[in-house]
Design an enzyme around this catalytic site. Structure first.
Site, PDB file in Angstrom:
ATOM      1  N   HIS A   1       0.850  -1.200   0.000  1.00 18.70           N
ATOM      2  CA  HIS A   1       0.000   0.000   0.000  1.00 18.70           C
ATOM      3  C   HIS A   1       0.883   1.248   0.000  1.00 18.70           C
ATOM      4  CE1 HIS A   1      -3.648  -2.230   0.558  1.00 18.70           C
ATOM      5  NE2 HIS A   1      -3.486  -2.498   1.835  1.00 18.70           N
TER       6      HIS A   1
ATOM      7  N   GLY B   1     -18.719  -5.316  -3.180  1.00 22.01           N
ATOM      8  CA  GLY B   1     -18.005  -5.449  -4.452  1.00 22.01           C
ATOM      9  C   GLY B   1     -18.725  -4.765  -5.603  1.00 22.01           C
TER      10      GLY B   1
HETATM   11  P1  A3P Z   1     -16.667  -2.872  -0.886  1.00 21.76           P
HETATM   12  O1  A3P Z   1     -16.436  -2.612   0.563  1.00 21.76           O
HETATM   13  O2  A3P Z   1     -17.082  -1.648  -1.636  1.00 21.76           O
HETATM   14  O3  A3P Z   1     -17.579  -4.013  -1.158  1.00 21.76           O
HETATM   15  P2  A3P Z   1      -9.306  -4.238  -0.518  1.00 21.76           P
HETATM   16  O4  A3P Z   1      -9.140  -5.641  -1.016  1.00 21.76           O
HETATM   17  O5  A3P Z   1      -8.346  -3.269  -1.130  1.00 21.76           O
HETATM   18  O6  A3P Z   1      -9.352  -4.193   0.962  1.00 21.76           O
HETATM   19  O7  A3P Z   1     -10.713  -3.740  -1.067  1.00 21.76           O
HETATM   20  C1  A3P Z   1     -11.905  -4.285  -0.566  1.00 21.76           C
HETATM   21  C2  A3P Z   1     -13.017  -3.937  -1.530  1.00 21.76           C
HETATM   22  O8  A3P Z   1     -12.896  -4.764  -2.693  1.00 21.76           O
HETATM   23  C3  A3P Z   1     -14.367  -4.229  -0.923  1.00 21.76           C
HETATM   24  O9  A3P Z   1     -15.255  -3.293  -1.532  1.00 21.76           O
HETATM   25  C4  A3P Z   1     -14.617  -5.657  -1.410  1.00 21.76           C
HETATM   26  O10 A3P Z   1     -15.956  -6.053  -1.367  1.00 21.76           O
HETATM   27  C5  A3P Z   1     -14.077  -5.566  -2.824  1.00 21.76           C
HETATM   28  N1  A3P Z   1     -13.727  -6.869  -3.390  1.00 21.76           N
HETATM   29  C6  A3P Z   1     -13.065  -7.889  -2.784  1.00 21.76           C
HETATM   30  N2  A3P Z   1     -12.940  -8.921  -3.626  1.00 21.76           N
HETATM   31  C7  A3P Z   1     -13.527  -8.565  -4.786  1.00 21.76           C
HETATM   32  C8  A3P Z   1     -13.740  -9.232  -6.040  1.00 21.76           C
HETATM   33  N3  A3P Z   1     -13.322 -10.462  -6.254  1.00 21.76           N
HETATM   34  N4  A3P Z   1     -14.394  -8.554  -7.012  1.00 21.76           N
HETATM   35  C9  A3P Z   1     -14.831  -7.289  -6.802  1.00 21.76           C
HETATM   36  N5  A3P Z   1     -14.666  -6.613  -5.641  1.00 21.76           N
HETATM   37  C10 A3P Z   1     -14.020  -7.242  -4.640  1.00 21.76           C
END
Ligand code: A3P
Length: 332
Positions: free
Chosen positions: A141, A300
């Protein structure tokens, strides 16, 4: 005040030296500007905001991390789709090793398959990534300017994924509550802090801009800049683009047998959230942070911000982000 780190005498040295380095890094961090507001206090280092324990790890890693020409580095700000990108990059690059019906993603969380550079695996220390065999897939990050010198020029590939800041912020707010039970923060306060540039690993726009500028300067050859929204709207195209960039393009034969489509399906939100491994169990982020495996999946979706913040708040974020990105060619 200039931020000067203690010297890097501990590089590749004895455990005694490493302990000394830890102490001096801790002392250095304790003197940085600190601010509260999110679930945990943050410190500011070179204009970015970090959790102190992650910055500590990072500063220790920085002393021994040597980027390799065949490294793949997945860079994101939290909540921009890191988990998804990890799943995709792992699946694309390992597709000749694993059968899709008996794939590591079916039983292991993406965070267990692709480690962060600056967040050690539970029980491990900052030297952990150095012992990984090549080619490594690593996540971070950290802003580009803080990655060790040579990361951009050593030949390794960096994939940066960003997201509509409003959706990233909404996702963050939900995540904050999972990070610290009982923690509450109003959307109004979160928007204000975000617009001041005070967000985890923020300012959000500076983080994006650094990677964006590098991707433009190198015509996408060193840094591939992706957006969550384009991944959602055309995952197949992005998977092909990623494979190309990672130097493992799909062959004609793979295209004909639907391998790219299989990658998209395996890494889809629907598939990953249906797996037991992503519903139970725990991800350790460093030695102090434990989170349920499910914490990295919520909705997501693109545009969920409308369900959580007012139009005025949305406009406030858009206008500051537009202003900060002005002239860069980047639109978020
Ligand atoms: P939301 O909270 O909007 O649903 P990170 O992985 O950087 O922590 O980001 C998390 C975000 O990515 C969350 O968004 C999560 O639901 C979404 N996310 C995780 N896996 C995913 C996938 N396979 N496809 C799309 N979105 C995904």
């Amino acid at each position: 005040m200039a931020q000067q780190l203690p010297s890097k005498s501990a590089t590749n040295s004895s455990s005694e030296d490493v302990d000394l380095a830890k102490e001096s890094v801790k002392a250095f961090i304790s003197a940085l500007p600190a601010r509260k507001g999110w679930s945990y206090p943050f410190v500011q280092y070179k204009s970015y905001w970090f959790r102190p324990e992650f910055l500590e790890q990072f500063l220790l890693v920085e002393r021994c991390f040597k980027p390799r020409p065949d490294d793949i580095i997945l860079a994101t700000q939290p909540k921009c789709g890191t988990t998804w990108l990890k799943a995709l990059a792992f699946t694309i690059t390992n597709r000749s090793r694993y059968n899709f019906s008996d794939h590591p993603l079916l039983t292991r969380h993406p965070h267990h398959l692709v480690p962060f550079i600056e967040i050690p695996a539970v029980g491990a220390d900052h030297t952990g990534v150095e012992s990984l065999p090549s080619p490594r897939i690593l996540a971070t990050h950290m802003p580009l300017s803080l990655l060790p010198p040579g990361t951009g020029s050593c030949g390794c590939r960096v994939v940066y994924l960003c997201r509509d800041p409003k959706d990233a912020l909404v996702s963050r707010l939900h995540f904050e509550k999972k990070l610290l039970e009982g923690f509450s923060l109003s959307m109004d306060a979160a928007v204000s802090m975000f617009c001041e540039g005070f967000s985890p690993y923020g300012p959000f726009w500076d983080h994006c801009l650094e990677y964006w500028r590098e991707s433009v300067a190198t015509a996408n050859s060193t840094v591939l800049f992706l957006k969550y929204e384009e991944m959602k709207s055309d995952p197949l195209q992005v998977v092909r683009k990623l494979a190309e960039f990672l130097r493992v393009p799909f062959t004609q034969e793979e295209e004909s047998s639907g391998v790219a489509e299989d990658v998209v399906k395996l890494c889809s939100f629907e598939k990953l959230t249906s797996l037991q491994v992503n519903q139970v169990g725990v991800v350790g982020l460093g030695n102090n942070v434990r989170l349920g495996n499910s914490a990295f999946y919520r909705k997501g979706q693109v545009g969920d911000w409308v369900n959580h913040m007012s139009q005025e708040m949305g406009k406030k974020i858009d206008s500051i982000v537009q202003h900060k990105l002005q002239g860069s060619g980047l639109v978020l």
